[in-house]
Each structure stands twice: as structure tokens, then as C-alpha cells.
Design a protein around this motif. Structure first.
Motif, PDB file in Angstrom:
ATOM      1  N   SER B 311      25.296  45.531  25.366  1.00 39.23           N
ATOM      2  CA  SER B 311      26.188  44.492  25.278  1.00 39.23           C
ATOM      3  C   SER B 311      26.189  44.079  23.888  1.00 39.23           C
ATOM      4  O   SER B 311      27.373  43.748  23.144  1.00 39.23           O
ATOM      5  N   PRO B 321      35.491  40.636  25.527  1.00 38.73           N
ATOM      6  CA  PRO B 321      34.970  40.537  26.884  1.00 38.73           C
ATOM      7  C   PRO B 321      35.652  41.324  28.004  1.00 38.73           C
ATOM      8  O   PRO B 321      35.197  41.820  28.891  1.00 38.73           O
ATOM      9  N   GLN B 324      34.776  44.826  27.920  1.00 33.35           N
ATOM     10  CA  GLN B 324      33.145  44.978  28.235  1.00 33.35           C
ATOM     11  C   GLN B 324      33.361  45.100  29.796  1.00 33.35           C
ATOM     12  O   GLN B 324      32.511  45.640  30.263  1.00 33.35           O
TER      13      GLN B 324
END
Lengths: 199, 496
Positions: B311, B321, B324
Motif C-alpha cells: 500500500s 485511493p 487502490q
């Protein structure tokens, strides 16, 4: 459950325990007697299996637990076989080439030929070595248990196993030879098996 | 056969020696033929009516025990087992306080800063998940109301449901809320241990370890995928929805367990003494199979989980984000695909043919992360995640299948709990280790990736030590008793 508790339940007349006893050991005893009685003796093996369990259930109250139940049953089965052999005046096993091919569920199956090779190779051993090998490797009895069944010392069993294994290794160290023979089995299993016997 | 080393060495040493010794090579080939011949001989069944004739001759009226199961009956029992395992795994994973309850419980639990804040509280609530071996000893060796599985599962699911409902009464007391959550965690740890033991039992009985293992992994991934959005949705509606929803699911599980799970309630009670239980633990501890398996699991999982480092690397590379989250979702979806692939191939190939390729595939999937560079496109990142997700799921479900097969009969819960604990602890340790290596020893991301792949490849060395009767079967083939070693020098010893 410990075997002694189980035996006590059977002696007390617990029907479920009796059934469980027969179901648990039937396959193993039948396979042992099927091997001992040889080719074409399925009915004999079946009868001897029944006689074995009958004798076992009658004698369970005298079972002292000095050996495992499976060992005790194999010994009873062996005695039943020797009595039958004496009564029928048969002095040698019928391990003909036909036996191996007939017993296999599917002789043409690609996974069956090792069993055929093994049975053919086992015929080259003496009866004592053969019985010892079968009891230990096929019937899964320990050396001590095999010694109790055959009523010989454990050292003798270990020696027999060693020599049986060495002999089988010599016979089967070229499995390609057996494989080449096996490729024809689909055409004439009996003929090929007999040809192997004549070798 | 005159080689003096014949029968004297085994394992890697014997394999190395055979490279140079023709005699031992021939003997090894012959041993393989003999071993397969013995197995085929053992597989040859007695005539189908032989047992019933023997029972009839002895005057024994056969009950269900004496009758072989028909294929339809086997399918029915296996179907029930799949349904129960599926429900149990999914519901127990989903209704964990730290899974579905995090959104709604976090603000309430951390209000007074008890136990060092959120991290400490959640670690305490999850404590019992590390004590599963103790729960397993209880269920394996202490029958409850005549059963080893059903009673424990019904009671644990029922109590967990009740404890979830008690959180409705204590929202304003963080201490009581914490105690209730710990109680829920304890009951779910017990219940999931029982489900694991049941999975092992049924998998070994019907040769369905692959299918049940794949189901286990698939439903865990599904539960993780939907837990976060579901938790957020329920928390956004009202506080009481989360406990009521969780309690309802667990109550359904309790009823289904009572109705679907079959055990021999007439079986005599297992003699349990501290000594007997300790003997079982000792025999597990002496099992070479369990140690080989534990070594493989540790090597594969102890450095494989570097999610925190990953991460951070993604953030450094400028991943948003949203990207991700997409990558995480893609990883889970790819894992599901990998599990489906395993379901297709496990019936065609024996397990030993899948282990080494699975380990190599997992290592290669990990090495793909070396492709993380400043100009990486989102499409490339997704492709990496897809391959890695599939490869890691494949090896995970393969190892799970192996673990289920290897657990000794009679210690299903304990064996399963120990192996799952090894996996869980290794995974947690893995993440902490990668962070520690980066922060204290200045390992680069590439070095972490290389370490992970290398550790996984090392696991392949332990594969030859696994017993053949465990790894040589395909999915659906019945288990055989352990084979006698063909080494006459050790003919007295226990089977391989």
C-alpha cells in the motif's frame, strides 16, 4: 474405543457392536482368504470367511487381548484355511497365470498392470515368503502381528521380508519388460498371462 | 542388488545417490512398481454381496452400518456437508465484530481510550482466534450430549447470536460492549473450529478435501469482499441493524446445524482424560507429515503478506485511493477465479502434480511486483493483481487441500486448528516483518518482493517429504491406509 471394551460389548450381546466387528474386518479377512485359496475359489473364500467370523464370535469370550483383534482374526482365518486344505488334500496353491488376469476388475485398465506384475513376481517366491509379504504389505499387519499369525519368531519374519523384497526387486527392476507384455493384455489377457508364467 | 547404501539412506540423500547409482535406480523403480501393485491389490474390493452374505450366515440383521452407501446417498451426504460448511464459514467470517461491526463499533469502543485505543481493543477481541487449538482439544476429546460437533456448533452459534443482541443493551458502556464483543469472538472461534473439524472429517470420508477446501477459501474471500461495504451500509442506516443482522445470521446457522449435521449420537463416549488428550497432542507433535506441512506453510505464508508495504509503495507511485480499492477488489475477484480453476483441475491431477507448479506460480506472481515503476499504468497494475491473485489463491487452496488430507483421524479439529493457526500467525507475522525490514534495515520494495518469492520457492524442498498416500490421490479418490515402507531394515516401524 479400546478393543477390550468392544469385545466385552460383543460378549454381552450388543448387536450393533457385533455388526461393527464384522463390517470392520470383513474386507481384510476376505482378501487374505481369497489370496490363500487361490484361483477359482471365490466361494471357498466366502465360506471360509464366514467360518472365521463364526469361530471368532464363539471364541471372543476367551480373547485375552494379548494381540490385536485383527491379528487374532488372521490367525483364525489361517487355521480355517489349513483345515480346509487338509480336508481337500490340496498341497499347492493354484496361482496360475489365469488368476491374476481374472481377478483384476479391468485387466485393460492402465493402472492395473502393476498388480498383475506383482502377482506374477510373487509366484517366484516360496510360499512362506509370499505369505509373509502379503500379510505385512497388503494386509498391513506389523512384523510382530505377522509373526503371531504364522507362528514363527519376528526375526524370521524380518528375514523373510528382506529376502522377499530383494527377490521382487530383482524380478521387477525392468518394469518396461512387464509393460511391453501388458500392452497386449487388452487382446488376450489369459494368453499373455500364461506366457508370462511359462517364462 | 549389492549397493551398500541400498535401504540405508532416504529422502534427499537417497535421491542424490540414485543419480549416480544404477543399481539403486533400478531398485527404486522396482519399489515403485511393487508399491503401486500393493495399492491396486488393496483397492480390489470384495464382491458386493460378500459382506451381506457373511452377516446373514452369522444371523446378524444388517443396519445402515452394514450397507455400502449408494452413489445417490453419498451425493446427498456430501451436498449436506457442502451446504453446512459453506454456511458456517461464510456466516462466521462475516459476523466477526472486527469484520461487519467495525464501522459501527469502532467509535463506541474507543470512546474512553481503553486498552490503548482501537488497535489494542481489536487485538483483544480477536484474541480467541489464536486460541483455537484449545477449543479444538475440547471438541475432539470431550463429547457434548453424545456428539463431538453438532452440540458445540449449535451452542456456539446460538450464544454468539445472543451476545450480539446484548450489544443493543450496552451501547453507552464501552467496557460492557468490549466484553460482549470478546464473548462473540470467543464463540465464533469455537464455532469456526468445529466447522473446520467437520470439514476435515467429511472431506477425508468422501475424498472431497479439494472441493470443501475450495469452498472454504471461496466463501472467506466473498465474506471479506462484501464485509466492508455491508458494514458501512448497515452502520449508515442505524446502530441496531448490525447486531440484529448478525444475530439473525447466526441463529439461522444454529438451526441449520441442528437440522443438517448428522453424527453417530449412539457412539460410545470417547474416553477423555488429560493423559489421553495429551497423548494425542504428542502423537500430532511427532507426526513427520504435520512438521513437513507446517514447514511448507510457514515458508509460503511467512513472507508472502506484505500488504502494508505494498500500500505504501502504491501511494508513493501516485495510485489514487480509488485505484487502490479497485486493485484490492480485483485481487479478491482473481482469487475467486483461481479457486474455480483449482476445482476444475483437482479431479484430473493428483495433488503432488499441483504442489510444485503452484509454488512456482505463486513465486512468479510475487515477482511481478518488481514491475512496479513510476510509469506503471493502471491497466498494468490490474494485470499484475489479476495474475498474483490467481496464483496466490491457487497455492493457498492447494495447501489447504493438503492440510485437510494430512490431519490424522480422531484429531480433526485439533489438527485443523493447529495448521490454520500456523497460516494465520505466519500471515500476520509476514506483514509485520516486511514493515520492520523496510523501516529498520532499509530493505527496498524490490528486496521484500525477492525475499517473499525466494521463501516460497524454498517450500518446494519440503514437498518430497510428504507421504505419498496423501499427495498421490486425485480429488474424489478414497483415502488408503498408510503404506508400509519397503525398507526391510525398518520393517518393524510404523507406516510411512
Amino acid at each position: 474405543m479400546e478393543e477390550r471394551e468392544w469385545v466385552q460389548q460383543i460378549v454381552r450381546g450388543d448387536a450393533a457392536a457385533r455388526e461393527r466387528f464384522v463390517v470392520q474386518f470383513h474386507e481384510s479377512v476376505y482378501r487374505w482368504l481369497r489370496y490363500l485359496t487361490g484361483s477359482g475359489q471365490e466361494e471357498t473364500a466366502q465360506e471360509l470367511t464366514q467360518e472365521t467370523f463364526l469361530a471368532a464370535l464363539r471364541g471372543l469370550d476367551r480373547f485375552e487381548g494379548r494381540s490385536a483383534l485383527v491379528t487374532w482374526l488372521h490367525r483364525i482365518a489361517y487355521h480355517q484355511f489349513t483345515h480346509w486344505l487338509r480336508d481337500r488334500r490340496q498341497q499347492e496353491h493354484w496361482h496360475t497365470g489365469l488368476e491374476a488376469a481374472e481377478e483384476l476388475a479391468d485387466p485393460t485398465g492402465k493402472n492395473a498392470w502393476e498388480s498383475l506384475c506383482l502377482r506374477q513376481a510373487l509366484k517366484q517366491l516360496s510360499e512362506a515368503h509370499r505369505d509373509t509379504f502379503i500379510l505385512h504389505y497388503v494386509q498391513q499387519l506389523s512384523v510382530q502381528e505377522v509373526a503371531e499369525v504364522l507362528e514363527v519368531p519376528p526375526g524370521t519374519i524380518q528375514s523373510r521380508l528382506y529376502h522377499a523384497r530383494q527377490k521382487l526387486r530383482e524380478l521387477l527392476q525392468e518394469p518396461a519388460v512387464f509393460q511391453a507384455e501388458h500392452q497386449e493384455i487388452g487382446a488376450a489377457p489369459a494368453e499373455i498371462a500364461c506366457r508370462m508364467e511359462r517364462k | 542388488m549389492n549397493c551398500r547404501r541400498l535401504n540405508k539412506i532416504e529422502g534427499i540423500g537417497a535421491w542424490w545417490h540414485r543419480l549416480w547409482c544404477k543399481e539403486c535406480r533400478s531398485a527404486h523403480k522396482a519399489d515403485a512398481v511393487i508399491a503401486r501393485g500393493v495399492r491396486q491389490w488393496q483397492e480390489t474390493p470384495a464382491p458386493t454381496d460378500s459382506l451381506s452374505r457373511t452377516l446373514a450366515a452369522l444371523g446378524i440383521v444388517p443396519t445402515q452400518l452394514g450397507q455400502p452407501l449408494s452413489p445417490a446417498e453419498i451425493r446427498s451426504r456430501l451436498g449436506r456437508a457442502l451446504l453446512l460448511v459453506g454456511l458456517g464459514i461464510f456466516i462466521m467470517a462475516l459476523t466477526q465484530p472486527e469484520t461487519i461491526g467495525r464501522s459501527v463499533l469502532d467509535p463506541l469502543l474507543t470512546r474512553q481510550g481503553l486498552f490503548g485505543g482501537a488497535a489494542g481493543l481489536w487485538a483483544l477481541i480477536a484474541l480467541f482466534s489464536y486460541l483455537k487449538p484449545l477449543a479444538a482439544m475440547l471438541t475432539d476429546y470431550v463429547p457434548l450430549f453424545g456428539s463431538r460437533r453438532r452440540s458445540y456448533l449449535v451452542i456456539s452459534a446460538g450464544l454468539a447470536s445472543l451476545l450480539w443482541l446484548t450489544t443493543l443493551l450496552t451501547p453507552n458502556s464501552p467496557a460492557m460492549l468490549t466484553i460482549a464483543c470478546i464473548g462473540v469472538g470467543a464463540m465464533l472461534a469455537l464455532g469456526s473450529t468445529v466447522i473446520g473439524g467437520f470439514l476435515v472429517e467429511q472431506g477425508q470420508k468422501y475424498g472431497a478435501t479439494g472441493r470443501l477446501g475450495a469452498l472454504h477459501q471461496m466463501l472467506l474471500h466473498l465474506a471479506w469482499m462484501i464485509a466492508a461495504p455491508l458494514s458501512g451500509f448497515l452502520a449508515g442506516m442505524a446502530f441496531h441493524l448490525t447486531p440484529i443482522f448478525s444475530a439473525a445470521l447466526l441463529l439461522i446457522l444454529a438451526f441449520c446445524s441442528y437440522g443438517l449435521m448428522r453424527e453417530e449420537t449412539s457412539a460410545p463416549p470417547v474416553k477423555h482424560t488429560v493423559k489421553d488428550s495429551w497423548n494425542q497432542v504428542r502423537s500430532l507433535a511427532r507426526s513427520r507429515t504435520m512438521w513437513s506441512l507446517a514447514a511448507i506453510l510457514i515458508l509460503v505464508f511467512s513472507v508472502s503478506n506484505f500488504s502494508t508495504v505494498l500500500s505504501e509503495q502504491q501511494a508513493e507511485l501516485g495510485f489514487t485511493p480509488a485505484l487502490q480499492s479497485l486493485l484490492e477488489f480485483t485481487g479478491h475477484a482473481a482469487s475467486l477465479a483461481g479457486i474455480m480453476i483449482y476445482l476444475l483441475i483437482c479431479r484430473r491431477y493428483p495433488l503432488q502434480s499441483l504442489l510444485i507448479p503452484g509454488i512456482i506460480g505463486n513465486a512468479l506472481g510475487t515477482l511481478l511486483y518488481l514491475g512496479y515503476h513510476p510509469h506503471l499504468t493502471p491497466a498494468e497494475a490490474v494485470a499484475i493483481e489479476i495474475f498474483n491473485g490467481m496464483a496466490s489463491a491457487l497455492i493457498a487452496v492447494t495447501l489447504f487441500d493438503l492440510a485437510v488430507r494430512a490431519v490424522p483421524v480422531g484429531s480433526e479439529c485439533l489438527g485443523y486448528a493447529i495448521l490454520m493457526s500456523v497460516i494465520n500467525i505466519s500471515s500476520r507475522f509476514s506483514d509485520l516483518l516486511s514493515v520492520h525490514l523496510m523501516s529498520h534495515y532499509h530493505f527496498s520494495f524490490a528486496m521484500i518482493v525477492g525475499l517473499s518469492a525466494g521463501s516460497c520457492l524454498l517450500a518446494a524442498l519440503a514437498v518430497p517429504f510428504l507421504p505419498r498416500e496423501v499427495v498421490s490421490r486425485r480429488e474424489g479418490e478414497p483415502a488408503l491406509p498408510p503404506r508400509r515402507s519397503l525398507d526391510a531394515g525398518r520393517a518393524q516401524s510404523a507406516p510411512v
